[in-house]
Each structure stands twice: as structure tokens, then as C-alpha cells.
Design a protein around this motif. Structure first.
Motif, PDB file in Angstrom:
ATOM      1  N   ILE A  66       0.843  -1.211   0.000  1.00 47.92           N
ATOM      2  CA  ILE A  66       0.000   0.000   0.000  1.00 47.92           C
ATOM      3  C   ILE A  66       0.869   1.248   0.000  1.00 47.92           C
ATOM      4  N   PHE A  67       1.950   1.227   0.779  1.00 49.86           N
ATOM      5  CA  PHE A  67       2.874   2.364   0.827  1.00 49.86           C
ATOM      6  C   PHE A  67       3.434   2.653  -0.564  1.00 49.86           C
ATOM      7  N   LYS A  68       3.877   1.615  -1.251  1.00 52.27           N
ATOM      8  CA  LYS A  68       4.452   1.781  -2.591  1.00 52.27           C
ATOM      9  C   LYS A  68       3.426   2.367  -3.554  1.00 52.27           C
ATOM     10  N   GLN A  69       2.187   1.878  -3.468  1.00 49.99           N
ATOM     11  CA  GLN A  69       1.131   2.416  -4.323  1.00 49.99           C
ATOM     12  C   GLN A  69       0.925   3.913  -4.071  1.00 49.99           C
ATOM     13  N   LYS A  70       0.870   4.289  -2.799  1.00 51.06           N
ATOM     14  CA  LYS A  70       0.616   5.686  -2.444  1.00 51.06           C
ATOM     15  C   LYS A  70       1.773   6.588  -2.870  1.00 51.06           C
ATOM     16  N   VAL A  71       3.012   6.071  -2.791  1.00 51.00           N
ATOM     17  CA  VAL A  71       4.166   6.854  -3.268  1.00 51.00           C
ATOM     18  C   VAL A  71       4.083   7.022  -4.785  1.00 51.00           C
ATOM     19  N   ASN A  72       3.806   5.943  -5.485  1.00 51.60           N
ATOM     20  CA  ASN A  72       3.722   5.994  -6.950  1.00 51.60           C
ATOM     21  C   ASN A  72       2.591   6.899  -7.424  1.00 51.60           C
ATOM     22  N   ASP A  73       1.485   6.956  -6.645  1.00 54.89           N
ATOM     23  CA  ASP A  73       0.339   7.790  -7.019  1.00 54.89           C
ATOM     24  C   ASP A  73       0.477   9.235  -6.544  1.00 54.89           C
ATOM     25  N   GLY A  74       1.578   9.525  -5.848  1.00 55.78           N
ATOM     26  CA  GLY A  74       1.796  10.888  -5.364  1.00 55.78           C
ATOM     27  C   GLY A  74       1.047  11.219  -4.089  1.00 55.78           C
ATOM     28  N   GLN A  75       0.451  10.203  -3.425  1.00 56.32           N
ATOM     29  CA  GLN A  75      -0.284  10.465  -2.180  1.00 56.32           C
ATOM     30  C   GLN A  75       0.639  10.557  -0.965  1.00 56.32           C
ATOM     31  N   ILE A  76       1.834   9.968  -1.079  1.00 56.53           N
ATOM     32  CA  ILE A  76       2.836  10.053  -0.006  1.00 56.53           C
ATOM     33  C   ILE A  76       4.110  10.634  -0.585  1.00 56.53           C
ATOM     34  N   ASN A  77       4.606  11.677   0.062  1.00 55.73           N
ATOM     35  CA  ASN A  77       5.906  12.252  -0.285  1.00 55.73           C
ATOM     36  C   ASN A  77       6.960  11.543   0.567  1.00 55.73           C
ATOM     37  N   PRO A  78       7.907  10.815  -0.045  1.00 59.10           N
ATOM     38  CA  PRO A  78       8.863  10.027   0.749  1.00 59.10           C
ATOM     39  C   PRO A  78       9.639  10.845   1.779  1.00 59.10           C
ATOM     40  N   LYS A  79      10.030  12.055   1.405  1.00 59.04           N
ATOM     41  CA  LYS A  79      10.792  12.889   2.335  1.00 59.04           C
ATOM     42  C   LYS A  79       9.933  13.266   3.539  1.00 59.04           C
ATOM     43  N   ASP A  80       8.682  13.685   3.287  1.00 56.96           N
ATOM     44  CA  ASP A  80       7.776  14.033   4.390  1.00 56.96           C
ATOM     45  C   ASP A  80       7.468  12.805   5.245  1.00 56.96           C
ATOM     46  N   PHE A  81       7.329  11.651   4.597  1.00 50.60           N
ATOM     47  CA  PHE A  81       6.995  10.422   5.310  1.00 50.60           C
ATOM     48  C   PHE A  81       8.085  10.050   6.293  1.00 50.60           C
ATOM     49  N   ILE A  82       9.329  10.074   5.849  1.00 54.08           N
ATOM     50  CA  ILE A  82      10.409   9.627   6.739  1.00 54.08           C
ATOM     51  C   ILE A  82      10.643  10.625   7.873  1.00 54.08           C
ATOM     52  N   LYS A  83      10.424  11.908   7.608  1.00 55.62           N
ATOM     53  CA  LYS A  83      10.559  12.899   8.686  1.00 55.62           C
ATOM     54  C   LYS A  83       9.437  12.722   9.712  1.00 55.62           C
ATOM     55  N   ASP A  84       8.234  12.399   9.223  1.00 58.05           N
ATOM     56  CA  ASP A  84       7.108  12.161  10.128  1.00 58.05           C
ATOM     57  C   ASP A  84       7.343  10.893  10.942  1.00 58.05           C
ATOM     58  N   LEU A  85       7.862   9.870  10.290  1.00 61.44           N
ATOM     59  CA  LEU A  85       8.190   8.620  10.973  1.00 61.44           C
ATOM     60  C   LEU A  85       9.223   8.877  12.071  1.00 61.44           C
ATOM     61  N   GLU A  86      10.182   9.715  11.772  1.00 62.71           N
ATOM     62  CA  GLU A  86      11.212  10.067  12.768  1.00 62.71           C
ATOM     63  C   GLU A  86      10.584  10.765  13.970  1.00 62.71           C
ATOM     64  N   LEU A  87       9.662  11.697  13.709  1.00 66.42           N
ATOM     65  CA  LEU A  87       8.996  12.417  14.795  1.00 66.42           C
ATOM     66  C   LEU A  87       8.204  11.457  15.683  1.00 66.42           C
ATOM     67  N   TYR A  88       7.434  10.586  15.069  1.00 69.90           N
ATOM     68  CA  TYR A  88       6.612   9.650  15.845  1.00 69.90           C
ATOM     69  C   TYR A  88       7.477   8.623  16.584  1.00 69.90           C
ATOM     70  N   SER A  89       8.651   8.296  16.046  1.00 66.41           N
ATOM     71  CA  SER A  89       9.518   7.340  16.744  1.00 66.41           C
ATOM     72  C   SER A  89      10.013   7.912  18.068  1.00 66.41           C
ATOM     73  N   LYS A  90      10.175   9.238  18.129  1.00 66.69           N
ATOM     74  CA  LYS A  90      10.523   9.878  19.406  1.00 66.69           C
ATOM     75  C   LYS A  90       9.362   9.772  20.382  1.00 66.69           C
ATOM     76  N   GLU A  91       8.178  10.048  19.874  1.00 65.75           N
ATOM     77  CA  GLU A  91       6.993  10.065  20.735  1.00 65.75           C
ATOM     78  C   GLU A  91       6.588   8.666  21.188  1.00 65.75           C
ATOM     79  N   PHE A  92       6.940   7.661  20.394  1.00 72.99           N
ATOM     80  CA  PHE A  92       6.525   6.287  20.677  1.00 72.99           C
ATOM     81  C   PHE A  92       7.090   5.775  21.998  1.00 72.99           C
ATOM     82  N   LYS A  93       8.251   6.289  22.405  1.00 74.74           N
ATOM     83  CA  LYS A  93       8.864   5.811  23.645  1.00 74.74           C
ATOM     84  C   LYS A  93       7.987   6.089  24.865  1.00 74.74           C
TER      85      LYS A  93
END
Length: 614
Positions: free
Chosen positions: A312-339
Motif C-alpha cells: 500500500i505504501f508503494k502504491q501511495k508513493v507511486n500515485d503521489g499520495q505520499i511524499n517520501p521525504k515528508d513520510f520519513i521525517k514524520d516517521l522520525e517524529l513519531y519514533s521519538k513520541e513512541f517511547k
């Protein structure tokens, strides 16, 4: 697509042309364990045979290795894109052989020759400047890999902190090889216990068999091409973890229009954020990367099965629904909060006044009851608080509601978790955060969604009449016990529940309060462990109560002011029943009262926007 390939024995690849093999921090963690280590040893043993009275190795295909760089050049750093599990495991096996050789009594020339082959040829190499380097380098925050493999003393190994799954796997595989390469076990493994071969001969043939584990090395100097080859090589056979595939897709996409070091730095930080950590005297566990991504995805995108997240992630990236740069920065932010889900408040700035209470609710859901359906919502509540869209009071009251709900729903009635839709509400809150200009309406929209969630949850509980009819039949099957006398797996859960009940009765718990057994806690009297025998009291009062019998304690209880729980117990026949040798009935009645109070707090559907029953 341009790439080169060649075949080589995996042990000979280490240190060849004075090249260093590197597993960057952002790459896949080492994850092989004793099962794979055993398979490798068995395969090695099956390749070894006796020919003309001598032990001989034979060629064995060991799969593909993908490198970024040119192995034919000298003095290069070659990045391992695929194959690090096999290379790392072989390196660990070589390190174990060297560890055994250091302590072996046989100091013959055969031993010295094998030490030279293992240590100076495979484990180390000398650069063009004659600098001694390890042939394999795994980037990490604390260099557990070389320290564990090459510690001078066993005690030094045992003192190393294990911060993540990778560290644990390295330790497990090293220890497994060390045990199973001892002389007697090695003779049995090779099925030659009746033959007259020396220990050095056995270890030597193991080394030469490692040289005969043949791999096909595919290499490319271009990072994007290497990542494309990686995906192609792994499109068949045993699937990679979702995190590996997502990382590779991000790196491939970002390499097209901007440097991949942005993604590499973020991925490294994500892994670091999920490692085991220490804050002061407190220790927090490591978190599996794929587990985190699964929870993040459910909280922000869709309730997708783990095996389909990458698709699903790959589909959304290919369709322009997910920006990879924004996604990984958001993932980084949530990884801090997850603790925060494991008690680390470093990136969850709750006040000291409310932290103990909030942490108790999270601990009950995550560690005691392990209600995984709640994790996306807890994570989204932490995030909404961090972006200042809900108040501390809203955080506290919604987590209180959720924890009390699951005491009844899961611990008491054992109802199915798949009926709950925390994921849906977590995503609705994230959509509000994403689409709104932050203002008072944004805050109201989020608290409204939380109110909808609470009502939907409370509607799933049995009605009050049904609850009252069956509560007595359920109580005997519940194991809510707490004791300091023996190791008891129910202690944390029971303490959490008494905490929740006490908050509902007394409105607060002081940092100076702790749990007390009213009837003396006894190793030999398991009835004294019952939740019905527990109460939260001030530590000073508890110290006065120590070693006193119940009659003496009652006198002290009567002097306590402002504790509604103890005041109500004194008004009932609770203590008199215990003194009349009806303690089991008294404890059962109190347990019933505790659960009724918690049920009532959840079953009241009329709630204010912050989640507090009215």
C-alpha cells in the motif's frame, strides 16, 4: 542498469584487496538467531568429508551478496546492501574460532597458522598505510558488535549493555557458536567422534569450509541502481521485513531528486530512538522497528495487515499520495513520541504533577494488559498533545477512560479486541491535525472525536443489570493478586488496577502513597494476596503499620483524614468480617466493589469534552 558480478568464497571476500565491508546504521539490523546459526553449522558439517584419511571441505553455494562499490578495486569501503545477515554470521563464526584458538593448549605451528588465517586474513586487514582494521564494520550508536566479539575477558562481554534486537541476536549467535564449536560437540557435529583427528584439524577444516561457501557478488557504484537491484533480488523467495522494503523505496525515490543522506540520517535516528535507553536511573526497553511501523501506519494511514503495508505504501508513493521525504521525517517524529508508550517521557512533556497518573494508565494498557489495539490511539494522543492541540487534562482523562474500559472489557469479560476501532479514531484525529489551521475549532474537533470514541467504547460493555447479575460468577476466575513475598506475574497489573480505583475514589494519589496489604502479606497464605486486601496509603502511615496485626492497624486507619477509600471501609463490615474469620468473603466483596466502581466510571456515557465522567 549497470552492475558487475563475480563469484567468491565468503571468507575470502573478507579483507580482499584491503577493502572494508560496511553495514551502515540505516541498513537492516542483524536479525539471525540460533535457529539460523544451527542451520549454517549443519550445512557446513554436511559439506565436510574424509578423503584419503584427511578432512576435506567442498564447495557450497551460499546465495547472492549485493555491494555498493567496486570489489575489484583496492582500499575501498564497500557498503553491503544485501547479504549482511550471512556475512555477519560468518564473521561471528570466525571470531568464535579465534576466541577458542586464543585459549587452546595446543601451541603448534598448525595452531599459529590457523590463527594467522582467521585473525590476520579474515577478521583483520592492513590498509595501504599499514593501519590494522576490521574487515567488517557495523555502524551503531555504541559499537556492541566489535566489543562483544573481541572483548579480552568474558566479564567484559557480560557487562555490555544490550540496547536492541540486533545486539541480542549478535550475543545469541556468538554464544551458540562458542558452545557448539567445543571439541566434543564439534566431533559429534562432524560425525567423526570415532576418528583420530586433533581439535586443530577440526577447526581448520571449518575455516576452509567457510572459504568454500561460495557467493555471487553483485556490485554497483550507483546507489539508486544498487537499491533497484536489491528490490529485484528480494522480489522472490522469503520476503523481507516491511521496514526494509519501505526504507529501500524511500531511498530509491529520494535518490532521484535529492541526496539520500537526508533519508539515511532520518532512518538512523529512527533506529536510535527505538533502542533501549536510560534516563537517569530509569531503563526503557528497545522496540522492534517493524512493530513501530505497523502501529504508526495504523494510526496515520489504514488498518492494513502487516504483510501488506509496503504494498500500500508503494502504491501511495507511486500515485503521489505520499511524499517520501515528508513520510520519513514524520516517521522520525513519531519514533521519538513512541517511547512514551514504555514510560519514557523525554519527548512527552507532561508535568510532574500528572505524570505518575498518566504513566500508570499507559503502563496498564501497554505492559500489564498488553492491549495492542490501543497503541495507535495512545501514540496519536501523545502526538496531539505535543503539537498543543489537546490539554494535559484531556490526555489524562482519555487514558484513564481507556485503561478503565479495558479492565472491564478484557480483564473481566474477556471480550474480543477486533470489535474496537481505535485505529479509525486515531486516523480521524490525524486528519484533523493535517487539514486544519491550528485554532480553537481544531482543538474542539479533536476533543469531539475523542468523545465519540469513548461513547462507542462504552456502548460495547454489558449493560448495568447484566453486569450486576454476572459479576459474582466472574470474580473467582480472575487472578488479581499482589505480593512481595514471592515472584508473582500479576503484581504490576493488580497494582495498576488498584491505582485506577483509588484515583476514582480519592481523585488523586500522592507521590508519597504506596500499596499496602491490610491483612499481613504472607508467603503461605495466598488469600492475603487478593486485590480485595489492598489499599493505597501514605508511606509514613505504612511505616507505622509495619508488622502490626489488623486490630492495631484499624486504630491507625481511624486517624487517617481525607482518604475516602479507608473511610468507607471503616463504615462497612469489611474489617469485622476479617476479624470474624470471613476474610475470603470480605476480600471478594471488596474486589467486586473495586470492579463496580471502575465499571460505573466507564459506563456513564455522558462525558464532558475532556473525557471526565460527570
Amino acid at each position: 542498469m549497470y552492475f558487475e558480478y563475480q563469484q567468491e568464497g565468503i571468507a575470502r571476500l573478507l579483507g580482499k584487496n584491503r577493502n572494508e565491508l560496511v553495514v551502515p546504521r540505516y541498513q537492516r539490523d542483524y536479525s539471525w538467531n540460533t535457529t539460523q546459526a544451527k542451520t549454517l553449522l549443519d550445512d557446513i558439517a554436511n559439506c565436510i568429508h574424509i578423503e584419503n584419511g584427511k578432512l576435506k571441505s567442498s564447495q557450497y553455494f551460499f546465495g547472492n551478496i549485493l555491494l555498493k562499490g567496486k570489489p575489484v578495486d583496492s582500499d575501498q569501503t564497500l557498503e553491503i546492501i544485501d547479504g549482511q545477515q550471512r556475512i555477519t554470521t560468518v564473521y561471528i563464526l570466525l571470531a568464535v574460532i579465534y576466541e577458542i584458538l586464543k585459549d587452546i593448549d595446543d601451541k603448534s605451528s598448525a595452531t599459529e597458522n590457523l590463527i594467522e588465517l582467521v585473525y590476520e586474513k579474515s577478521l583483520l586487514y592492513k590498509s595501504s598505510e599499514f593501519e590494522e582494521r576490521k574487515t567488517l564494520y557495523i555502524e551503531s550508536s555504541h559499537n556492541f558488535f566489535p566489543y562483544y566479539l573481541f572483548s579480552e575477558k568474558k566479564e567484559d562481554r557480560e557487562d555490555l549493555d544490550i540496547l536492541n534486537n540486533s545486539d541480542q541476536s549478535i550475543k545469541n549467535v556468538f554464544d551458540y557458536f562458542y558452545i557448539n564449536l567445543q571439541e566434543e560437540k564439534l566431533n559429534n557435529l562432524l560425525k567423526i567422534a570415532d576418528k583420530d583427528f586433533s581439535y586443530i584439524e577440526l577447526l581448520t577444516v571449518i575455516y576452509y569450509q567457510l572459504e568454500n561457501l561460495t557467493v555471487t557478488i553483485v556490485s554497483s557504484s550507483d546507489g539508486k541502481e544498487a537499491n533497484s537491484i536489491f528490490e529485484s533480488l528480494n522480489s522472490k523467495g522469503v520476503p523481507l521485513e516491511q521496514s526494509d522494503l519501505i526504507k529501500n523505496k524511500i531511498f530509491t525515490e529520494l535518490n532521484t531528486n535529492q541526496p539520500t543522506d537526508i533519508a539515511q540520517k532520518s532512518w538512523t535516528k529512527i533506529k536510535k530512538n527505538l533502542e533501549k535507553s536510560k534516563v537517569g536511573k530509569l531503563e526503557f526497553p528497545w522496540i522492534d522497528l517493524d512493530d513501530f511501523i505497523n502501529i504508526y501506519w495504523r494510526a496515520n494511514y489504514a488498518n492494513t495487515t502487516n504483510s501488506r503495508i509496503y504494498y500500500i505504501f508503494k502504491q501511495k508513493v507511486n500515485d503521489g499520495q505520499i511524499n517520501p521525504k515528508d513520510f520519513i521525517k514524520d516517521l522520525e517524529l513519531y519514533s521519538k513520541e513512541f517511547k512514551a508508550l514504555y514510560g519514557d517521557r523525554t519527548n512527552f512533556s507532561i508535568s510532574d504533577e500528572n505524570w505518575d497518573e498518566i504513566n500508570n494508565y499507559i503502563e496498564l494498557l501497554v505492559q500489564s494488559l498488553q492491549i495492542k489495539q490501543t497503541y495507535p490511539m495512545i501514540l496519536q494522543i501523545v502526538h496531539a498533545f505535543n503539537v498543543k492541540l489537546i490539554s494535559e487534562k484531556t490526555v489524562k482523562n482519555n487514558l484513564k477512560f481507556m485503561s478503565n474500559f479495558h479492565i472491564i472489557y478484557n480483564e473481566m469479560f474477556k471480550l474480543p479486541g477486533n470489535r474496537l476501532q481505535y485505529d479509525k479514531f486515531a486516523r480521524l484525529i490525524r486528519n484533523i491535525i493535517n487539514t486544519s489551521q491550528y485554532n480553537d475549532n481544531t482543538k474542539k474537533d479533536i476533543t469531539d472525536k475523542l468523545s465519540e470514541m469513548r461513547k462507542e467504547l462504552s456502548d460495547k460493555l454489558p449493560k448495568k443489570e447484566e453486569f450486576n447479575n454476572i459479576v459474582k460468577t466472574i470474580l473467582p476466575n480472575m487472578t488479581l493478586t499482589y505480593t512481595n513475598k514471592v515472584n508473582n506475574s500479576n503484581n504490576k497489573k493488580t497494582k495498576n488496577i488498584v491505582f485506577n480505583y483509588t484515583i476514582l475514589k480519592n481523585k488523586k494519589i500522592s507521590k508519597d502513597d504506596n500499596i499496602e496489604h491490610m491483612v499481613q502479606d504472607s508467603k503461605d497464605d495466598k488469600t492475603s494476596w487478593s486485590i480485595g486486601n489492598l489499599i493505597y496509603l501514605n508511606k509514613t502511615i505504612n511505616s507505622k503499620l509495619k508488622d502490626k496485626d489488623l486490630a492495631e492497624k484499624i486504630t491507625i486507619y481511624k486517624s487517617i483524614k481525607g482518604n475516602k477509600d479507608i473511610e468507607e471501609l471503616l463504615k462497612t463490615n469489611y474489617f469485622s468480617s476479617i476479624l470474624e474469620n470471613k476474610r475470603e468473603l470480605a476480600f471478594q466483596n471488596r474486589q467486586e466493589e473495586i470492579l463496580k466502581v471502575i465499571y460505573t466510571s466507564v459506563n456513564n456515557n455522558k462525558t464532558n469534552p475532556q473525557g471526565q465522567s460527570v
